[in-house]
Scaffold this motif. Structure first.
Motif, PDB file in Angstrom:
ATOM      1  N   ASP A 174    -102.687 -35.949 -45.034  1.00 53.59           N
ATOM      2  CA  ASP A 174    -103.347 -35.141 -46.051  1.00 53.59           C
ATOM      3  C   ASP A 174    -103.496 -33.692 -45.620  1.00 53.59           C
ATOM      4  O   ASP A 174    -104.335 -32.963 -46.131  1.00 53.59           O
ATOM      5  CB  ASP A 174    -104.728 -35.717 -46.383  1.00 53.59           C
ATOM      6  N   MET A 175    -102.668 -33.227 -44.666  1.00 50.59           N
ATOM      7  CA  MET A 175    -102.742 -31.843 -44.218  1.00 50.59           C
ATOM      8  C   MET A 175    -102.362 -30.908 -45.351  1.00 50.59           C
ATOM      9  O   MET A 175    -101.384 -31.131 -46.049  1.00 50.59           O
ATOM     10  CB  MET A 175    -101.797 -31.604 -43.030  1.00 50.59           C
ATOM     11  N   ILE A 176    -103.132 -29.852 -45.543  1.00 48.29           N
ATOM     12  CA  ILE A 176    -102.854 -28.882 -46.596  1.00 48.29           C
ATOM     13  C   ILE A 176    -102.916 -27.490 -46.007  1.00 48.29           C
ATOM     14  O   ILE A 176    -103.501 -27.261 -44.953  1.00 48.29           O
ATOM     15  CB  ILE A 176    -103.873 -29.002 -47.754  1.00 48.29           C
ATOM     16  N   ASN A 177    -102.291 -26.533 -46.704  1.00 44.85           N
ATOM     17  CA  ASN A 177    -102.304 -25.149 -46.252  1.00 44.85           C
ATOM     18  C   ASN A 177    -103.698 -24.561 -46.430  1.00 44.85           C
ATOM     19  O   ASN A 177    -104.288 -24.647 -47.499  1.00 44.85           O
ATOM     20  CB  ASN A 177    -101.299 -24.321 -47.064  1.00 44.85           C
ATOM     21  N   ARG A 178    -104.209 -23.935 -45.378  1.00 43.54           N
ATOM     22  CA  ARG A 178    -105.506 -23.286 -45.454  1.00 43.54           C
ATOM     23  C   ARG A 178    -105.656 -22.365 -44.257  1.00 43.54           C
ATOM     24  O   ARG A 178    -104.856 -22.389 -43.330  1.00 43.54           O
ATOM     25  CB  ARG A 178    -106.631 -24.318 -45.453  1.00 43.54           C
ATOM     26  N   GLN A 179    -106.698 -21.567 -44.269  1.00 44.58           N
ATOM     27  CA  GLN A 179    -106.975 -20.699 -43.143  1.00 44.58           C
ATOM     28  C   GLN A 179    -107.486 -21.539 -41.972  1.00 44.58           C
ATOM     29  O   GLN A 179    -108.228 -22.502 -42.168  1.00 44.58           O
ATOM     30  CB  GLN A 179    -108.020 -19.646 -43.532  1.00 44.58           C
ATOM     31  N   PRO A 180    -107.110 -21.186 -40.726  1.00 45.40           N
ATOM     32  CA  PRO A 180    -107.527 -21.984 -39.575  1.00 45.40           C
ATOM     33  C   PRO A 180    -109.028 -21.925 -39.351  1.00 45.40           C
ATOM     34  O   PRO A 180    -109.650 -20.876 -39.470  1.00 45.40           O
ATOM     35  CB  PRO A 180    -106.769 -21.341 -38.410  1.00 45.40           C
ATOM     36  N   CYS A 181    -109.629 -23.104 -39.041  1.00 48.00           N
ATOM     37  CA  CYS A 181    -111.053 -23.136 -38.720  1.00 48.00           C
ATOM     38  C   CYS A 181    -111.262 -23.404 -37.237  1.00 48.00           C
ATOM     39  O   CYS A 181    -112.373 -23.254 -36.735  1.00 48.00           O
ATOM     40  CB  CYS A 181    -111.781 -24.181 -39.564  1.00 48.00           C
ATOM     41  N   ASP A 182    -110.210 -23.823 -36.521  1.00 46.75           N
ATOM     42  CA  ASP A 182    -110.300 -23.996 -35.077  1.00 46.75           C
ATOM     43  C   ASP A 182    -110.267 -22.608 -34.436  1.00 46.75           C
ATOM     44  O   ASP A 182    -109.286 -21.876 -34.589  1.00 46.75           O
ATOM     45  CB  ASP A 182    -109.124 -24.842 -34.581  1.00 46.75           C
ATOM     46  N   PRO A 183    -111.326 -22.206 -33.722  1.00 44.10           N
ATOM     47  CA  PRO A 183    -111.369 -20.845 -33.160  1.00 44.10           C
ATOM     48  C   PRO A 183    -110.236 -20.565 -32.185  1.00 44.10           C
ATOM     49  O   PRO A 183    -109.735 -19.440 -32.113  1.00 44.10           O
ATOM     50  CB  PRO A 183    -112.739 -20.788 -32.473  1.00 44.10           C
ATOM     51  N   ALA A 184    -109.821 -21.575 -31.425  1.00 41.69           N
ATOM     52  CA  ALA A 184    -108.734 -21.372 -30.468  1.00 41.69           C
ATOM     53  C   ALA A 184    -107.430 -21.057 -31.194  1.00 41.69           C
ATOM     54  O   ALA A 184    -106.677 -20.162 -30.797  1.00 41.69           O
ATOM     55  CB  ALA A 184    -108.571 -22.610 -29.589  1.00 41.69           C
TER      56      ALA A 184
END
Length: 216
Positions: A3-13
């Protein structure tokens, strides 16, 4: 993972990686944000592993599986992989855009305000066919101007086919080879061309009538 979708990264690394930060800088930022040094190191190592596998052409599922096998928590691995794939997609999109811009022959501003749509071949036979008229909004950086592509008859513009960012490759009047990209319609420029055509037509008719009157 399906269910991966395009979005802005939320993982800081991953976000820092997308900004071009080094692994040491990423580790330092994680520790500064309150992450334990050992946990920050493990997360950076997971990121480096994911980047390496992505560079090898591995799928998101394969990367996730490798991270979990290396000791990463499944949920954290999923977030990291999902964000990394999105960052990589955006990087590739930017690279493609930069390559297209460099090969376009136009400066960044003129490139951004236009589209790749081309006018095709421009040709006239005895003044009838298609050609460009006018010059507006000249660019000091790339030397392009805004011109209107017309269907012409006896050299007079009849039907506007579009407005283009136009750049003559060999200088004005020396060659018909040019670069052109479609841009926003310049209604004022089109109106001026129509007005000039009407003036020329009026003068022509007046001259013909004067000649006929003189021959009577």
């Amino acid at each position: 993972m399906n269910d991966m979708i395009n979005r802005q990264p939320c993982d800081p690394a991953v976000s820092l990686f997308g900004q071009g930060k080094s692994s040491a800088e990423i580790w330092s930022a994680l520790v500064s944000s309150g992450v334990a040094p050992a946990a920050a190191e493990a997360h950076v190592n997971s990121l480096l592993l994911a980047v390496a596998l992505l560079g090898q052409g591995k799928s998101a599922v394969e990367i996730w599986s490798a991270l979990v096998s290396s000791g990463a928590a499944p949920a954290a691995a999923e977030t990291l992989v999902r964000d990394l794939v999105e960052v990589r997609r955006m990087q590739l999109a930017r690279q493609r855009e930069e390559e297209e811009h460099r090969s376009s022959g136009f400066c960044k501003r003129c490139y951004d305000e236009s589209t790749p749509l081309s006018p095709g071949n421009i040709s006239t036979v005895n003044g009838t066919g298609t050609m460009f008229y006018g010059e507006d909004r000249g660019c000091c950086d790339c030397g392009s101007v805004v011109r209107v592509h017309w269907v012409v008859f006896c050299g007079l513009p009849l039907i506007p086919l579009g407005t283009y960012r136009y750049r003559d490759l060999y200088g004005e009047g020396t060659s018909s080879k040019f670069l052109a990209r479609r841009t926003q319609t310049n209604s004022q420029q089109i109106a001026i061309h129509y007005s000039l055509s009407l003036v020329v037509l009026f003068v022509f008719v007046a001259v013909v009538m004067a000649i006929r009157s003189g021959n009577r």
